[in-house]
Design a protein around this motif. Structure first.
Motif, PDB file in Angstrom:
ATOM      1  N   ALA A 122      33.411 -44.722  51.330  1.00 46.36           N
ATOM      2  CA  ALA A 122      32.147 -45.267  51.810  1.00 46.36           C
ATOM      3  C   ALA A 122      31.722 -44.678  53.151  1.00 46.36           C
ATOM      4  O   ALA A 122      30.642 -44.974  53.655  1.00 46.36           O
ATOM      5  CB  ALA A 122      32.242 -46.791  51.925  1.00 46.36           C
ATOM      6  N   ALA A 123      32.577 -43.857  53.757  1.00 43.81           N
ATOM      7  CA  ALA A 123      32.267 -43.210  55.026  1.00 43.81           C
ATOM      8  C   ALA A 123      33.119 -41.955  55.133  1.00 43.81           C
ATOM      9  O   ALA A 123      34.075 -41.765  54.373  1.00 43.81           O
ATOM     10  CB  ALA A 123      32.548 -44.152  56.206  1.00 43.81           C
ATOM     11  N   ARG A 124      32.745 -41.113  56.078  1.00 41.21           N
ATOM     12  CA  ARG A 124      33.561 -39.932  56.357  1.00 41.21           C
ATOM     13  C   ARG A 124      33.537 -39.671  57.857  1.00 41.21           C
ATOM     14  O   ARG A 124      32.506 -39.894  58.515  1.00 41.21           O
ATOM     15  CB  ARG A 124      33.083 -38.717  55.568  1.00 41.21           C
ATOM     16  CG  ARG A 124      31.655 -38.295  55.800  1.00 41.21           C
ATOM     17  CD  ARG A 124      31.313 -37.039  55.004  1.00 41.21           C
ATOM     18  NE  ARG A 124      31.390 -37.277  53.583  1.00 41.21           N
ATOM     19  CZ  ARG A 124      30.333 -37.562  52.812  1.00 41.21           C
ATOM     20  NH1 ARG A 124      29.127 -37.644  53.352  1.00 41.21           N
ATOM     21  NH2 ARG A 124      30.461 -37.764  51.525  1.00 41.21           N
ATOM     22  N   SER A 143      38.276 -40.716  46.655  1.00 36.61           N
ATOM     23  CA  SER A 143      38.360 -39.432  47.353  1.00 36.61           C
ATOM     24  C   SER A 143      37.796 -38.295  46.507  1.00 36.61           C
ATOM     25  O   SER A 143      37.568 -37.196  47.016  1.00 36.61           O
ATOM     26  CB  SER A 143      39.819 -39.119  47.712  1.00 36.61           C
ATOM     27  OG  SER A 143      40.614 -39.054  46.550  1.00 36.61           O
ATOM     28  N   ALA A 144      37.567 -38.538  45.214  1.00 36.24           N
ATOM     29  CA  ALA A 144      37.038 -37.493  44.332  1.00 36.24           C
ATOM     30  C   ALA A 144      35.573 -37.231  44.660  1.00 36.24           C
ATOM     31  O   ALA A 144      34.808 -38.158  44.915  1.00 36.24           O
ATOM     32  CB  ALA A 144      37.193 -37.907  42.869  1.00 36.24           C
ATOM     33  N   ARG A 145      35.178 -35.963  44.652  1.00 52.00           N
ATOM     34  CA  ARG A 145      33.804 -35.596  44.973  1.00 52.00           C
ATOM     35  C   ARG A 145      33.228 -34.728  43.862  1.00 52.00           C
ATOM     36  O   ARG A 145      33.827 -33.727  43.473  1.00 52.00           O
ATOM     37  CB  ARG A 145      33.756 -34.822  46.296  1.00 52.00           C
ATOM     38  CG  ARG A 145      34.228 -35.607  47.512  1.00 52.00           C
ATOM     39  CD  ARG A 145      33.208 -36.614  47.964  1.00 52.00           C
ATOM     40  NE  ARG A 145      31.986 -35.980  48.396  1.00 52.00           N
ATOM     41  CZ  ARG A 145      31.805 -35.460  49.612  1.00 52.00           C
ATOM     42  NH1 ARG A 145      32.789 -35.475  50.496  1.00 52.00           N
ATOM     43  NH2 ARG A 145      30.652 -34.919  49.937  1.00 52.00           N
ATOM     44  N   PRO A 146      32.048 -35.066  43.328  1.00 47.47           N
ATOM     45  CA  PRO A 146      31.428 -34.235  42.297  1.00 47.47           C
ATOM     46  C   PRO A 146      30.731 -33.020  42.896  1.00 47.47           C
ATOM     47  O   PRO A 146      30.155 -33.093  43.981  1.00 47.47           O
ATOM     48  CB  PRO A 146      30.410 -35.175  41.660  1.00 47.47           C
ATOM     49  CG  PRO A 146      30.021 -36.109  42.771  1.00 47.47           C
ATOM     50  CD  PRO A 146      31.264 -36.273  43.630  1.00 47.47           C
ATOM     51  N   THR A 147      30.808 -31.906  42.199  1.00 47.56           N
ATOM     52  CA  THR A 147      30.026 -30.720  42.548  1.00 47.56           C
ATOM     53  C   THR A 147      29.386 -30.200  41.271  1.00 47.56           C
ATOM     54  O   THR A 147      29.719 -30.641  40.170  1.00 47.56           O
ATOM     55  CB  THR A 147      30.899 -29.618  43.172  1.00 47.56           C
ATOM     56  OG1 THR A 147      31.835 -29.140  42.183  1.00 47.56           O
ATOM     57  CG2 THR A 147      31.682 -30.129  44.374  1.00 47.56           C
TER      58      THR A 147
END
Length: 236
Positions: free
Chosen positions: A197-199, A22-26
């Protein structure tokens, strides 16, 4: 040039973030900075790969918008099984259907091997994917081999899929009820969301999902086999 204990700690942190799907890089957050180090610093990348390997993991890539993508090696404690899809447990037939659906998503989104090199955004919709899988059943059932092989299991799953109703309505709310294949498709896509793997894409429809780079890299890492190729041969 040597690696410091702080660098090892940062490498381990990146692996941990890769496991948190669930972690997302910015650009500005710590995850984003670590991903950039992985992409630009060879020694740091080698350290991350070594730590992942020691945990029974393989780094498939680190797309800037997705983050570190990991797959599991045989016997890894992080290995994901179809039985993990539902906390209350699944029957043998449900596991087979779920496995066929994952193959179906891969074939639907990436009908050619070359498509796996493209970062074009892919979307799938539950009823359209269900129809696509049903259209592939005849070809999957023609695959030779013992039932205990991967392709043989796909053949068995195709027959189960064929005899399962495509849609059964819920009693008091919209959407497919448990026991039909559209419910199973929605469940697998929801599981892919949990794996990063999807949203969901509710703006495109209540049963529409967007696949991420994580799914693309995972598909590219897996030997497709005859079942995947049989499904890819069906146009949609």
């Amino acid at each position: 040039m040597t690696i410091s204990i702080e660098d090892v700690r940062a490498a381990a942190e990146l692996v941990a973030l890769g496991l948190r799907t669930s972690a997302r890089p910015t650009d500005g957050n710590p995850y984003g900075r670590l991903v950039e180090r992985y992409r630009t610093q060879t020694l740091f990348r080698d350290t991350v790969d070594a730590i992942a390997g020691g945990l029974g993991l393989t780094v498939l890539g680190a797309p800037a918008r997705t983050g570190l993508v990991l797959s599991t090696q045989p016997g890894s404690v992080f290995a994901v099984r179809m039985g993990d899809l539902r906390s209350t447990g699944m029957s043998a037939d449900e596991k087979l259907i779920s496995g066929l659906i994952v193959l179906g998503v891969a074939a639907y989104a990436f009908p050619q091997e070359a498509d796996l090199d493209s970062t074009e955004v892919k979307t799938v919709e539950v009823s359209a994917l269900d129809k696509f899988i049903r259209d592939t059943i005849d070809r999957v059932q023609m695959i030779p081999g013992d039932d205990d092989t991967v392709d043989g299991q796909a053949r068995v799953a195709a027959e189960i899929y064929r005899r399962t109703a495509a849609f059964r309505p819920k009693d008091r709310q919209p959407g497919p009820a448990k026991g039909c294949t559209q419910f199973a498709v929605a469940e697998v896509l929801g599981w892919l969301v949990e794996r990063g793997a999807a949203r969901p894409m509710p703006q495109l429809g209540p049963s529409t999902f967007q696949l991420t780079d994580r799914f693309r890299l995972l598909v590219a890492d897996v030997a497709g086999g005859e079942a995947l190729e049989a499904m890819r041969s069906v146009k949609h």
